[in-house]
Design a protein around this motif. Sequence first.
Motif, PDB file in Angstrom:
ATOM      1  N   VAL A 260     -13.386  -7.224  -1.075  1.00 15.11           N
ATOM      2  CA  VAL A 260     -12.908  -5.926  -1.563  1.00 15.11           C
ATOM      3  C   VAL A 260     -12.259  -5.163  -0.413  1.00 15.11           C
ATOM      4  O   VAL A 260     -12.945  -4.739   0.528  1.00 15.11           O
ATOM      5  N   LEU A 261     -10.951  -5.000  -0.466  1.00 15.33           N
ATOM      6  CA  LEU A 261     -10.209  -4.251   0.544  1.00 15.33           C
ATOM      7  C   LEU A 261     -10.280  -2.771   0.215  1.00 15.33           C
ATOM      8  O   LEU A 261     -10.178  -2.370  -0.950  1.00 15.33           O
ATOM      9  N   LEU A 262     -10.453  -1.950   1.259  1.00 10.70           N
ATOM     10  CA  LEU A 262     -10.593  -0.499   1.101  1.00 10.70           C
ATOM     11  C   LEU A 262      -9.554   0.231   1.930  1.00 10.70           C
ATOM     12  O   LEU A 262      -9.276  -0.159   3.067  1.00 10.70           O
ATOM     13  N   SER A 263      -8.989   1.306   1.376  1.00 15.12           N
ATOM     14  CA  SER A 263      -8.101   2.154   2.167  1.00 15.12           C
ATOM     15  C   SER A 263      -8.949   3.081   3.028  1.00 15.12           C
ATOM     16  O   SER A 263      -9.879   3.722   2.544  1.00 15.12           O
ATOM     17  N   ALA A 264      -8.625   3.133   4.315  1.00 19.64           N
ATOM     18  CA  ALA A 264      -9.402   3.938   5.256  1.00 19.64           C
ATOM     19  C   ALA A 264      -8.644   5.174   5.727  1.00 19.64           C
ATOM     20  O   ALA A 264      -9.134   5.921   6.581  1.00 19.64           O
ATOM     21  N   SER A 265      -7.463   5.394   5.183  1.00 17.11           N
ATOM     22  CA  SER A 265      -6.722   6.624   5.470  1.00 17.11           C
ATOM     23  C   SER A 265      -5.909   6.976   4.228  1.00 17.11           C
ATOM     24  O   SER A 265      -5.884   6.214   3.262  1.00 17.11           O
ATOM     25  N   GLY A 266      -5.250   8.148   4.270  1.00 14.49           N
ATOM     26  CA  GLY A 266      -4.536   8.579   3.064  1.00 14.49           C
ATOM     27  C   GLY A 266      -5.533   8.913   1.978  1.00 14.49           C
ATOM     28  O   GLY A 266      -6.420   9.734   2.156  1.00 14.49           O
ATOM     29  N   THR A 267      -5.397   8.263   0.818  1.00 17.18           N
ATOM     30  CA  THR A 267      -6.394   8.401  -0.245  1.00 17.18           C
ATOM     31  C   THR A 267      -7.543   7.447   0.076  1.00 17.18           C
ATOM     32  O   THR A 267      -7.430   6.236  -0.125  1.00 17.18           O
ATOM     33  N   ILE A 268      -8.636   8.007   0.581  1.00 16.31           N
ATOM     34  CA  ILE A 268      -9.767   7.179   1.042  1.00 16.31           C
ATOM     35  C   ILE A 268     -10.445   6.477  -0.129  1.00 16.31           C
ATOM     36  O   ILE A 268     -10.684   7.065  -1.183  1.00 16.31           O
ATOM     37  N   GLY A 269     -10.763   5.201   0.071  1.00  9.67           N
ATOM     38  CA  GLY A 269     -11.582   4.485  -0.901  1.00  9.67           C
ATOM     39  C   GLY A 269     -10.828   3.811  -2.023  1.00  9.67           C
ATOM     40  O   GLY A 269     -11.449   3.348  -2.986  1.00  9.67           O
ATOM     41  N   ARG A 270      -9.496   3.712  -1.928  1.00 10.19           N
ATOM     42  CA  ARG A 270      -8.783   2.899  -2.922  1.00 10.19           C
ATOM     43  C   ARG A 270      -9.217   1.450  -2.755  1.00 10.19           C
ATOM     44  O   ARG A 270      -9.348   0.958  -1.629  1.00 10.19           O
ATOM     45  N   ARG A 271      -9.416   0.743  -3.863  1.00 11.19           N
ATOM     46  CA  ARG A 271     -10.003  -0.598  -3.813  1.00 11.19           C
ATOM     47  C   ARG A 271      -9.042  -1.640  -4.364  1.00 11.19           C
ATOM     48  O   ARG A 271      -8.419  -1.425  -5.397  1.00 11.19           O
TER      49      ARG A 271
END
Length: 387
Positions: A260-271
């Motif tokens: 599961v890849l997660l966004s760590a900047s911008g919109t946090i927590g996109r999966r």
Amino acid sequence: MTKQPSKIEKLLAELCPEGVEFRELGNILAYEQPGNYIVASTRYDDDFVTPVLTAGQGFILGYTNEIDRIYEANKDNPVIIFDDFTASFHWVDFNFKVKSSAMKMLRLKKTNEINFRYVFYAMKCIEYTPASHARQWISKYSKFDIPLPPLTIQKEIVKILDTFTELETELEAELEARKKQYEYYRALLLDFDDKIERIPLGHVGKISMCKRIFKNETFAAGDIPFYKIGTFGKVPDAYISKELYNKYRARYAFPKKGDVLLSASGTIGRRVIYDGEPAYFQDSNIIWIDNDESKVLNKFLYHFYAIVQWTTEGGTISRLYNDNLSKIKVPIPDFSDQKRIVFILDKFDALVNDISIGLPAELTARRKQYEYYRNRLLTFHPAGLSL
């Protein structure tokens, strides 16, 4: 078998056998500048009553408590709001205020020979994207011609297209209700009592990221898509060479299929669940937990991430650092319970998010059907031209 003419075809043959008149939008519609209808406050709240509109994708930005100088519209006296920079527009039949001076409010100049709703649908058939950030209505958009068959035919077309619109609206409402139902059951299924052990994510697995890619190593087209934070979960706009991909994948951290890849900047927590296809991901901005699935299912983490509050006491965080992520505690029910929860939530997720099945697929098909019939119904032979 001979195809029988439709009602509209019969009306066209009877009322305008020589073709249909075309007229410029500027000769049909009058425009009004927003003036005092622009909202003053930037504080929006769902408990307020006056909607604040934009003609872009957001449409209703929020609600304001300003009740003076409201633009008055209703079902008997609607208006089209038009964004003078983007040329996007919406049909509005309720009172409102607007966000900016870029709005124009469009109404019919005369109402006895033209159906306003018909004009709205005809505008939907205009294929136009502004080439520059400049005012559009007077200089460009108002110059477009639209077909104007007799009023009887206009009303018949509106009746058909309104039926499609109503069906689409019903599907959108059902999809929204299902999303709320999904969120409710997700919160319920992932709410565990104190008997369930909670482990910091840093103990579930190593927080990992891809090797850094420099700008001069990317290309506008190429072999391997390179996802940056802005294109994560969307369409890539950068690529790296297959040689660099193979080199970095072999030497450095790289996600396994199903991670599961997660966004760590911008919109946090996109999966995004990595599908195993060749791709590379921006370091530090896109991360994952390299976990052991014999203990914690990736899909369980995927659903759990959806309920994590990616915030601090000071408000929304701008970046998710490894230290923040590693300290977040995740409940770990036994393996059979994880499977059961994942099975239920996957069904809900597919129903409300998968564009190939369920309600999203039905809504997409309905929209395509509507666009097909709208374009077909609004294609006419111009008067004065031979067939």
